[in-house]
Design an enzyme around this catalytic site. Structure first.
Site, short mmCIF file in Angstrom:
data_model
loop_
_atom_site.label_atom_id
_atom_site.label_comp_id
_atom_site.label_asym_id
_atom_site.label_seq_id
_atom_site.Cartn_x
_atom_site.Cartn_y
_atom_site.Cartn_z
N CYS B 110 81.59 -33.49 2.43
CA CYS B 110 82.18 -32.17 2.68
C CYS B 110 83.53 -32.24 3.37
CB CYS B 110 81.20 -31.29 3.46
SG CYS B 110 79.69 -30.97 2.54
N HIS B 251 85.18 -25.82 6.89
CA HIS B 251 84.25 -26.04 5.77
C HIS B 251 83.31 -24.83 5.70
CE1 HIS B 251 81.30 -27.60 3.15
NE2 HIS B 251 80.46 -28.04 4.06
N ASN B 281 78.26 -22.95 -0.24
CA ASN B 281 78.87 -24.18 0.25
C ASN B 281 79.25 -25.03 -0.96
OD1 ASN B 281 79.31 -26.78 1.20
ND2 ASN B 281 77.60 -26.76 2.66
#
Lengths: 78, 331
Positions: B110, B251, B281
């Site tokens: 990520c 993020h 996400n």
């Protein structure tokens, strides 16, 4: 109880179920959280052939309470 | 290094929470409550990571009115590659027609977008490139267990890209500084266990080993702690205070993580750009997609500082400090 612990172990691989008792708190299971509790609910329904409907495991705090819920829904224990 | 334009690509298929019918109906509201996610995108069957990346790169190049042949290098951040080898970036190079560009992948899960931007800066500093595409693309829907409520609802597919150059003129932002960290002792916290040399496909005895897994509680603690700390680190390192940061893009993992970082850093939540409710996400692509939307909306002033913050598997975390230039419409 053994069958229930097997289900717990399958959903929470890091759970040391050999040390668990009816008094063990669900929040003490490694990786226990509200999202994973849904995974446990789904697996309990599959293995015990019961429907926990939409109540989920809300408010259940211990292994004993889980047992009671499953018995209430008609689950059979060996 | 300067950012001249940005682009994104989100697959057309929208999956709303109420369409996740494999889960108990009573559990569906938990998704929004625990993550802030209302929907996510899933790639079509015929699309893979390089297709999404190429579309984002083309979006970026089109806005820039730049021929792909002018690109010297492509860095693709992905943790859901097309194949074990070759690098997914190589297919992107071919798809967009960047015949003069070298191309390779960065896998920092990520945090991938942040790590890829840092790598690009190095190529400019060494004189190996003048124009580069930095793209982050993920198709996590292929690696998620559809029955796992602790992961499946979280993630979506998508790609974001920037055109970076060593020329300041006409740029949207300057990359002022980057901070990167890794803690490999946490390499098992977020993982896809099988498919590599540690557990090759023929040694896999559990189907779930081929699915993405994460230890939710540990990830949450890690994200809020390191996400907050690195914001302070990069501002302090550059002689800035947290209050001088006009905008933050973290993020897009979970709204509760973003709110907690806001609380810990005392940076007002209004200064955090958030789009996770729509896309979920998107792992390494999330910061890059959000950056494109932030720049496109033009909700900033010249001279504003924007910090990009990402955290994820590895464990890895990083931050990029950008100084924004005069707003302009970027199509």
């Amino acid at each position: 109880m053994k069958k229930l612990f097997e289900v717990v172990k399958s959903v929470f691989p890091d759970a040391v179920v050999e040390k668990y008792t009816p008094a063990t708190l669900l929040e003490d299971i490694p990786d226990w959280d509200s999202m994973n509790s849904v995974n446990l609910q789904i697996e309990l329904e599959n293995v015990f052939g019961v429907s926990l409907l939409d109540d989920g495991l809300d408010g259940k705090t211990s292994i004993q309470e889980l047992m009671n819920l499953l018995k209430e829904k008609g689950a059979k224990f060996d | 290094m300067f950012i001249h334009n940005s682009g994104k690509y989100l697959p057309e298929q929208i999956i709303r929470n109420d369409q996740l019918t494999q889960f108990p109906k009573g559990a569906i509201p938990l998704i929004a409550q625990k993550t802030g996610i209302l929907s996510r995108r899933h790639a079509a069957k015929e699309q893979c990571t390089s297709d999404l990346a190429a579309n984002a790169a083309i979006d970026c190049l089109t806005k820039s009115n730049l021929d792909a042949a002018s690109i010297d290098g492509i860095i693709l951040a992905t943790s859901s590659p097309d194949r074990i080898q070759p690098a997914t970036a190589t297919r992107v190079q071919h798809l967009i027609g960047a015949k003069n560009a070298f191309a390779f992948d960065v896998n920092s899960v990520c945090s991938g977008g942040i790590f890829a931007l840092a790598a690009a800066k190095g190529f400019f500093q060494t004189g190996l490139a003048n124009n580069m595409i930095v793209v982050a693309s993920e198709v996590y829907s292929r690696f998620l267990n559809p029955s796992d409520f602790s992961t499946y609802p979280y993630f979506g597919d998508g790609a974001g890209a920037v055109l970076a150059s060593n020329q300041a003129e006409g740029s949207l932002a300057e990359l002022v500084d980057t901070v990167l960290h890794t803690d490999g002792s946490g390499s098992e916290v977020i993982q896809i266990p099988a498919g590599g040399t540690m557990k090759p496909a023929d040694a896999m005895n559990l189907q779930k080993d081929s699915f993405f897994s994460m230890k939710g509680k540990e990830v949450y603690q890690f994200a809020v702690e390191k996400g907050s700390a690195i914001l302070e680190e990069i501002t302090t390192k550059n002689g800035l205070s947290l209050s001088s940061v006009a905008h933050v893009i973290t993020h897009q993992a979970n709204i509760n993580i973003i709110q907690e970082i806001s609380r810990r850093t005392e940076i007002d939540q209004n200064r955090f750009f958030v789009n996770l409710s729509e896309y979920g996400n998107t792992a390494g692509a999330s910061v890059m997609i959000a950056l494109d939307e932030f720049l496109s909306r033009g909700i900033y002033q010249a001279g504003d500082y924007l910090v990009l913050v990402a955290f994820g598997g590895g464990l890895s975390w990083g931050a990029t400090l950008l100084r924004l230039n005069e707003r302009r419409t970027i199509l």
